[in-house]
Scaffold this motif. Structure first.
Motif, PDB file in Angstrom:
ATOM      1  N   VAL A 195      12.374  54.370  45.845  1.00 37.44           N
ATOM      2  CA  VAL A 195      11.159  55.189  45.725  1.00 37.44           C
ATOM      3  C   VAL A 195      11.221  56.241  46.835  1.00 37.44           C
ATOM      4  O   VAL A 195      11.393  55.900  47.998  1.00 37.44           O
ATOM      5  CB  VAL A 195       9.874  54.334  45.861  1.00 37.44           C
ATOM      6  N   LYS A 223       6.920  66.687  54.913  1.00 36.12           N
ATOM      7  CA  LYS A 223       7.217  65.255  54.809  1.00 36.12           C
ATOM      8  C   LYS A 223       7.911  64.847  56.114  1.00 36.12           C
ATOM      9  O   LYS A 223       8.416  65.710  56.831  1.00 36.12           O
ATOM     10  CB  LYS A 223       8.180  64.988  53.643  1.00 36.12           C
ATOM     11  N   GLU A 261       6.198  45.159  54.487  1.00 36.84           N
ATOM     12  CA  GLU A 261       5.162  45.155  53.429  1.00 36.84           C
ATOM     13  C   GLU A 261       5.796  44.862  52.076  1.00 36.84           C
ATOM     14  O   GLU A 261       5.259  44.098  51.276  1.00 36.84           O
ATOM     15  CB  GLU A 261       4.509  46.543  53.342  1.00 36.84           C
ATOM     16  N   ILE A 262       6.935  45.495  51.819  1.00 36.48           N
ATOM     17  CA  ILE A 262       7.620  45.300  50.542  1.00 36.48           C
ATOM     18  C   ILE A 262       8.120  43.867  50.434  1.00 36.48           C
ATOM     19  O   ILE A 262       7.993  43.225  49.386  1.00 36.48           O
ATOM     20  CB  ILE A 262       8.783  46.310  50.405  1.00 36.48           C
ATOM     21  N   GLU A 275       6.494  60.042  46.183  1.00 38.18           N
ATOM     22  CA  GLU A 275       6.212  59.229  44.994  1.00 38.18           C
ATOM     23  C   GLU A 275       5.189  58.165  45.398  1.00 38.18           C
ATOM     24  O   GLU A 275       5.153  57.740  46.552  1.00 38.18           O
ATOM     25  CB  GLU A 275       7.496  58.564  44.475  1.00 38.18           C
ATOM     26  N   SER A 276       4.415  57.722  44.432  1.00 36.19           N
ATOM     27  CA  SER A 276       3.326  56.811  44.788  1.00 36.19           C
ATOM     28  C   SER A 276       3.836  55.400  45.070  1.00 36.19           C
ATOM     29  O   SER A 276       4.848  54.951  44.520  1.00 36.19           O
ATOM     30  CB  SER A 276       2.290  56.817  43.661  1.00 36.19           C
ATOM     31  N   ASP A 277       3.129  54.696  45.943  1.00 35.57           N
ATOM     32  CA  ASP A 277       3.506  53.329  46.308  1.00 35.57           C
ATOM     33  C   ASP A 277       3.429  52.379  45.108  1.00 35.57           C
ATOM     34  O   ASP A 277       4.046  51.312  45.109  1.00 35.57           O
ATOM     35  CB  ASP A 277       2.599  52.803  47.427  1.00 35.57           C
ATOM     36  N   ASP A 278       2.702  52.795  44.086  1.00 33.42           N
ATOM     37  CA  ASP A 278       2.608  51.975  42.867  1.00 33.42           C
ATOM     38  C   ASP A 278       3.950  51.876  42.137  1.00 33.42           C
ATOM     39  O   ASP A 278       4.121  51.052  41.248  1.00 33.42           O
ATOM     40  CB  ASP A 278       1.614  52.586  41.864  1.00 33.42           C
ATOM     41  N   VAL A 329       7.371  49.469  56.863  1.00 33.91           N
ATOM     42  CA  VAL A 329       7.280  49.598  55.402  1.00 33.91           C
ATOM     43  C   VAL A 329       8.063  48.475  54.721  1.00 33.91           C
ATOM     44  O   VAL A 329       7.599  47.880  53.742  1.00 33.91           O
ATOM     45  CB  VAL A 329       7.830  50.972  54.938  1.00 33.91           C
ATOM     46  N   LYS A 353       5.291  41.618  49.567  1.00 32.14           N
ATOM     47  CA  LYS A 353       4.796  41.809  48.200  1.00 32.14           C
ATOM     48  C   LYS A 353       5.776  41.335  47.131  1.00 32.14           C
ATOM     49  O   LYS A 353       5.390  40.763  46.122  1.00 32.14           O
ATOM     50  CB  LYS A 353       4.527  43.305  47.962  1.00 32.14           C
ATOM     51  N   TRP A 372       6.811  51.014  43.316  1.00 33.33           N
ATOM     52  CA  TRP A 372       7.763  50.011  43.813  1.00 33.33           C
ATOM     53  C   TRP A 372       8.084  48.924  42.797  1.00 33.33           C
ATOM     54  O   TRP A 372       9.239  48.621  42.533  1.00 33.33           O
ATOM     55  CB  TRP A 372       7.272  49.380  45.121  1.00 33.33           C
ATOM     56  N   GLU A 373       7.039  48.354  42.214  1.00 33.32           N
ATOM     57  CA  GLU A 373       7.258  47.212  41.329  1.00 33.32           C
ATOM     58  C   GLU A 373       8.167  47.598  40.151  1.00 33.32           C
ATOM     59  O   GLU A 373       9.150  46.928  39.839  1.00 33.32           O
ATOM     60  CB  GLU A 373       5.926  46.669  40.825  1.00 33.32           C
TER      61      GLU A 373
END
Ligand code: CP
Ligand code: NVA
Length: 334
Positions: free
Chosen positions: A234, A54, A287-288, A238-241, A284, A291, A243-244
């Protein structure tokens, strides 16, 4: 007498209070020696492999600078380029690297991998972060609070506010248990630490007198604390999904000036392992922001930039503490 030579550093749960305090004290000594210009070369002639599956800024640089200061040579194996875990098993890689290197750092996904490396390489292995743990981070976090507050370790009270299953929170909890400290995890019901980690911490705490508290109540959770700690909502891997969902769960747990005030401690410190989303002025972050319409996440910019914040001292201390771990386990004079 005891010594830590040839020991691996996989999780703080493997160490007792004296051993952990020894590493913290050694870090303080090495820091003084470096500042004063009389640092020795405790790792002269050693070859060290740094495996990173990572990204990293602090941990990689700490291992590289720490090793160089002490006379060792490092080889960096990044997230792409080596065969580990792709074309060659961790067990085989361990046996290959063990034949060439005197010590191995590993940052990756499962804790199991770092255990396999330690078991089959035959040399000290240091955990540079896994999905479950981040033990080198905690030495820097504790040293920083100890330096600034000038209190014995066992008297320093930490509250982690955020994702209660976070690798850094797990590591802090185990470290606090070993050092006999009070540690609060302030987190929503859905993100409370796993039973396995809590049981492990409580088992250690029963021997050391540490107190581990898990609470969903922010005001109660931070009251009387010496250090408020935050980490990203996050984590890497871990997946970007996520975040929400995490934003919805953790928005109420953002570290604001009100949270700092709720400690009722004017000298309270703020710590964060970094990198931090105290603003979203990064690739990053932008982008957040686009969104979800946020400007900051786990900590407000106001707290991050306030006089309570010791995050850059903490970042520097990563190097001194990681150096201490290498010297304690691989150095000739220990
Ligand atoms: N705190 C920490 O481990 O930072 P890096 O990811 O930059 O190494
Ligand atoms: N919890 C964070 C820590 C980074 C140092 C992560 O795993 O991404």
């Amino acid at each position: 007498a005891f010594n830590l030579r040839n020991r691996s550093f996989l999780t703080l749960a493997d160490f007792n209070t004296r051993e952990m305090e020894y590493m913290l004290d050694l870090a303080e000594d090495l820091k003084k020696a470096k500042y004063a210009g009389y640092e020795g070369k405790n790792l002269e002639g050693k070859n060290i492999a740094l495996i990173f599956e990572k990204s990293s800024t602090r941990t990689r640089c700490s291992f590289e600078v720490g090793a160089k200061d002490e006379g060792a040579h490092v080889t960096y194996l990044g997230p792409s380029g080596s065969h580990i875990g792709h074309k060659e098993s961790v067990k085989d890689t361990a046996r290959v690297l063990g034949g060439m290197f005197d010590g191995i750092e590993y940052r990756g996904f499962s804790q199991r991998n770092v255990e396999i490396l330690a078991k089959y390489s035959g040399v000290p292995v240091w955990n540079g972060l896994t999905d479950e743990d981040h033990p080198t981070q905690v030495l820097a976090d504790f040293l920083t609070a100890h330096e600034v507050l000038k209190k014995p370790y066992k008297d320093i009270k930490f509250a982690f506010v955020g994702d209660g299953q976070d690798n850094v929170s797990n590591a802090l909890m185990l470290g606090a248990a070993v050092m006999g400290m009070e540690y609060h995890v302030v987190t929503p019901k859905e993100l409370e630490p796993t039973k396995e980690t809590l049981d492990k911490a409580n088992e250690i705490a029963a021997k050391t007198g540490a107190k581990i508290v898990v609470t969903n109540d922010i005001k109660e959770g931070v009251k009387g604390m010496d250090v408020i700690y935050a980490d990203v909502w996050v984590s890497m891997g871990e997946s970007d999904d996520m975040w929400e969902k995490r934003i919805n769960l953790l928005k109420p747990y953002q570290v604001t000036m009100d949270v700092m005030k709720a400690t009722e401690n004017p000298n309270v410190l703020f710590e964060h392992c970094l990198p931090a989303f105290h603003n979203l002025d990064t690739e990053v972050g932008k982008e957040i922001e686009k969104k979800f319409g946020l400007k900051e996440m786990e900590v407000t910019d106001e707290v991050f930039e306030s006089e309570h914040s010791v995050v850059f001292r903490e970042a520097e201390n990563r190097m001194h503490t990681i150096k201490a771990v290498m010297v304690a386990t691989l150095g000739e004079q220990n």
